[in-house]
Design an enzyme around this catalytic site. Structure first.
Site, PDB file in Angstrom:
ATOM      1  N   GLU A  52       1.800  -0.727  -5.058  1.00 27.22           N
ATOM      2  CA  GLU A  52       0.779   0.747  -5.392  1.00 27.22           C
ATOM      3  C   GLU A  52       1.812   1.940  -5.587  1.00 27.22           C
ATOM      4  O   GLU A  52       2.234   2.502  -4.651  1.00 27.22           O
ATOM      5  CB  GLU A  52      -0.197   0.930  -4.193  1.00 27.22           C
ATOM      6  CG  GLU A  52      -1.144   2.077  -4.589  1.00 27.22           C
ATOM      7  CD  GLU A  52      -1.986   2.376  -3.493  1.00 27.22           C
ATOM      8  OE1 GLU A  52      -3.459   2.461  -3.676  1.00 27.22           O
ATOM      9  OE2 GLU A  52      -1.581   2.117  -2.477  1.00 27.22           O
ATOM     10  N   ASP A  65       0.809  -1.304  -0.161  1.00 27.44           N
ATOM     11  CA  ASP A  65       0.050   0.054   0.097  1.00 27.44           C
ATOM     12  C   ASP A  65       0.849   1.308   0.013  1.00 27.44           C
ATOM     13  O   ASP A  65       1.607   1.435   0.699  1.00 27.44           O
ATOM     14  CB  ASP A  65      -1.036  -0.028   1.308  1.00 27.44           C
ATOM     15  CG  ASP A  65      -1.986   1.087   1.414  1.00 27.44           C
ATOM     16  OD1 ASP A  65      -2.811   1.377   0.579  1.00 27.44           O
ATOM     17  OD2 ASP A  65      -1.492   1.929   2.319  1.00 27.44           O
TER      18      ASP A  65
END
Length: 717
Positions: A397, A361
């Site tokens: 990401e 993330d």
């Protein structure tokens, strides 16, 4: 103080010297070793809790390399514990030591309990952030658990599916089974429920190869959410990077969650499915400077979190943190301890929990060196050199919450990336807002503009149309505006850049014609996703029409808004069948999942081009065609005879050739099947056009009408 947890100050027990590694609690038959990193502390204690909540403190008298350590005999698996650390109090300098705060072990392998909102969880006096709080936080915070790591893995081995063969299914552990009628009620919403045949058989039948689990590292909900009667459902609020989240365990939270998670992974591997974790190392649940003191803040706030450049004593208390995550803090991955924790955590999940990879993330936040993104940073270099980690699946990401953090296409091998440019272009194409057919073609062919120049392959692009964050596929074709009122933020949260289209009416409808268009559009996007070069990622439930009722930021909706509805009466089964068919074609035909870039020229002398883009008239696309703003239909010819990539023993691979037509126009499109010497006849093998059903034969030179807003796939006979 909450009944059930209390402590006796001054009560002590013998502590052996122990050792300063490994960090955390390490159980053996003789004694349990405790080691905690707190280099600027002046004293450290282990607090053990019995089943009645009675706390006994044990002073750690040994310190080496900034690590306090000691071994305590007689401590058994299942024992709950925490650390108390004392030292200077100077928040502006990143010194927040407070022995009144029970701290979760950053290396705890299991966690018991949850966070309760109370003034005691804050290191400072609420309302007076410069003053140290004297309230005891123990009754209100989660505790570490001593675990016995032994588990019979049998002959379990890493799956190591090749990227080009992979299909990812992003799911939430609880949301996948909370409403599943074929999962035993006591197992719904748990790791054990996820491992039931009802779920695994469904995934295999659909055709995915890997599940990507939304965060399962131990997390807590933000105090502000809890005060509104909500919880952090998604789990992007980690506090324990070695512990499987306890609320997802059917067996209990005294170490049972560890065994249950391992059993789930073993079951998935036996079914040939990989397990990928969505991990959140970029920030922690301690939030900004006014957040709670739960673990890292009380141990090494100064070293673990990024600071505002030039922070010094006398500056405003709340201005000392540097935040590019949008969550109040940013973990400083260049700090040796933070780097060690991340690497040790990753290795633990691979070696002890047998997971197959990770999706990071807001990865750009972890690439920062002195606040600047640096692709030669310590973390990327260490992972690339690590003999364990460099061979697992690594997904970035490639952005964070800042403007300069957007780095799509820039991560080094062996990283692959979430490709939001694919998402945006495909959404725009199917709603007739595309910037041009040429950009759509680039995305269909693997996004060479992003990944070719640094030597990566098409599978470096993780293609997706939706993800957990944003509209579901059904909502993407049913809503033009977000409807997030249930989140309690006056609909201010969530993006306004949805690139969605309600096709004439906002929200759910009983209009059969409108519903048919929406379902066809959803099927079009699923077919496009599954047949594009790169790695497809499907959001759980999209293939059957899951809706969040227009909520595009359902992070706090731990209820039927987020859970998958398994009832057949509202399922979009036609979308499911298209998805399943597209994935079967992809699996059976290597021409549709190539690892080499298309070159637009023959793979052998005198053969067909490996890729040709076709105008509806039947000719190859010209320069003028690529810049035609009115062109909304294109054919993609992929040759399988032969493929550019050799087989596993160096043999030449031969496959069927395919012609895929994408028509996003609101009118039907006349197309001509090109005549050539390589492909003469074919048949429809996938279609969202009811007038061109599967099995329809075609031959070179035919003129056909492709229905409006449809995908049709022809396979060579």
């Amino acid at each position: 103080m909450t009944p059930g947890l209390w402590r006796t100050r001054g009560e002590r027990a013998p502590v052996w010297p122990g050792r300063n590694w490994p960090l955390g609690a390490t159980w053996s038959e003789e004694a349990t070793n405790f080691a905690v990193h707190a280099p600027r502390a002046t004293a450290a204690f282990v607090s053990l809790f019995d089943d009645d909540g009675h706390e006994v403190q044990h002073r750690l008298t040994e310190q080496a390399l900034g690590i306090w350590h000691g071994a305590i005999p007689g401590v058994r698996p299942g024992t709950r514990y925490g650390f108390r650390v004392d030292g200077p109090w100077d928040p502006a300098q990143g010194l927040r030591f407070n022995e009144n705060k029970l701290l979760l072990d950053p290396f705890a392998k299991a966690v018991a309990g949850d966070l309760t909102v109370d003034p005691a969880i804050f290191g400072y006096v609420v309302g007076e952030p410069e003053r140290r709080s004297e309230l005891d936080s123990a009754p209100f915070v989660p505790l570490g658990v001593v675990v016995d790591d032994r588990f019979d893995w049998g002959d379990d081995q890493p799956m190591r599916h090749r990227w080009r063969d992979s299909v990812i299914y992003e799911l939430h552990v609880k949301g996948m089974t909370a409403l599943h009628d074929r999962v035993p009620e006591e197992l719904r919403g748990t790791y054990a429920g996820l491992a039931t045949p009802a779920v695994i058989d469904y995934l295999k039948d659909l055709g995915v190869t890997a599940v990507e689990l939304l965060p399962v590292h131990q997390f807590v909900s933000e105090p502000a959410l809890l005060e509104r009667g909500l919880t952090n459902y998604w789990g992007y609020n980690s506090i324990g990077y070695f512990a499987p989240h306890n609320a997802y365990s059917a067996g209990g939270d005294r170490g049972q969650q560890v065994t249950e998670f391992k059993q789930m992974v073993k079951a998935y591997h036996e079914a040939g499915l990989e397990v990928i974790l969505d991990v959140v190392y970029n920030h922690t649940a301690e939030a900004g400077a006014l957040g709670p003191t739960l673990s890292f803040r009380g141990l090494d706030d100064r070293g673990f979190y990024c600071r505002v450049a030039g922070s010094a004593a006398g500056e405003p208390f709340q201005d000392t943190y540097w935040d590019v995550t949008g969550c109040g803090n940013t973990v400083d991955a260049s700090n040796p301890f933070a780097l060690r924790l991340i690497l040790d955590s990753l290795r633990y999940w691979v070696t002890e929990m047998h997971v197959d990879g990770f999706r990071f993330d807001l990865m750009s936040a972890l690439t920062r060196v002195h606040h600047r993104v640096d692709m030669n940073n310590h973390l990327l270099m260490a992972i690339g050199q690590d003999p364990v980690l460099r061979h697992v699946k690594l997904i970035a990401e490639p952005w964070d919450a800042s403007m300069d953090g957007y780095r799509v296409g820039e991560f080094p091998p062996p990283w692959v990336e979430w490709n939001d440019q694919y998402r945006d272009e495909i959404r725009d194409f199917w709603r007739n807002h595309s910037s041009g057919i040429r950009t759509v073609a680039t995305r269909l062919a693997g996004s060479s503009d992003l990944y070719l120049d640094d030597g990566r392959s098409p599978y470096a692009s993780i293609n997706f149309v939706t993800a957990h964050d944003g509209f579901t596929l059904r909502d993407l074709v049913s809503y033009e505006r977000k409807h997030n009122e249930a989140n309690g933020e006056d609909n201010r949260d969530g993006t306004d850049n949805n690139r969605s289209w309600n096709h004439g009416a906002e929200g759910e409808t009983g209009d059969a014609a409108l519903l048919a268009v929406r379902r066809r559009q959803a099927a079009n996007m699923m077919a496009t996703l599954c047949l594009s070069n790169g790695v497809p990622m499907i959001t759980a439930g999209d293939e059957r029409g899951r809706t969040q009722r227009g909520n595009n930021n359902a992070y706090a909706q731990d209820n039927e808004v987020s859970w998958i509805d398994w009832r057949p009466d509202d399922a979009w089964l036609d979308v499911y069948e298209i998805t399943k068919t597209a994935l079967r074609l992809r699996r059976e035909h290597p021409a549709l999942r190539q690892r080499h870039w298309f070159e637009g020229r023959p793979t052998m002398l005198g053969g067909a081009k490996d890729l040709a883009w076709l105008h509806p008239s039947g000719r190859e696309m010209t320069g003028d065609d690529w810049h035609d703003p009115h062109l909304r239909a294109i054919g993609m010819f992929v040759s399988g005879d032969p493929l550019r990539a050799p087989g596993p023993r160096g043999e030449q691979q031969v496959d069927k050739s395919f012609m895929i037509w994408f028509n996003s126009d609101w009118l039907p499109q006349k197309i001509t099947i090109p005549e050539n010497e390589w492909v003469h006849t074919g048949e429809v093998v996938l279609s969202t056009d009811a007038k061109l059903p599967v099995g329809t034969p075609i031959k070179a030179g035919d003129r056909l009408a492709i229905g409006r807003r449809t995908v049709v796939v022809f396979r060579q006979l």
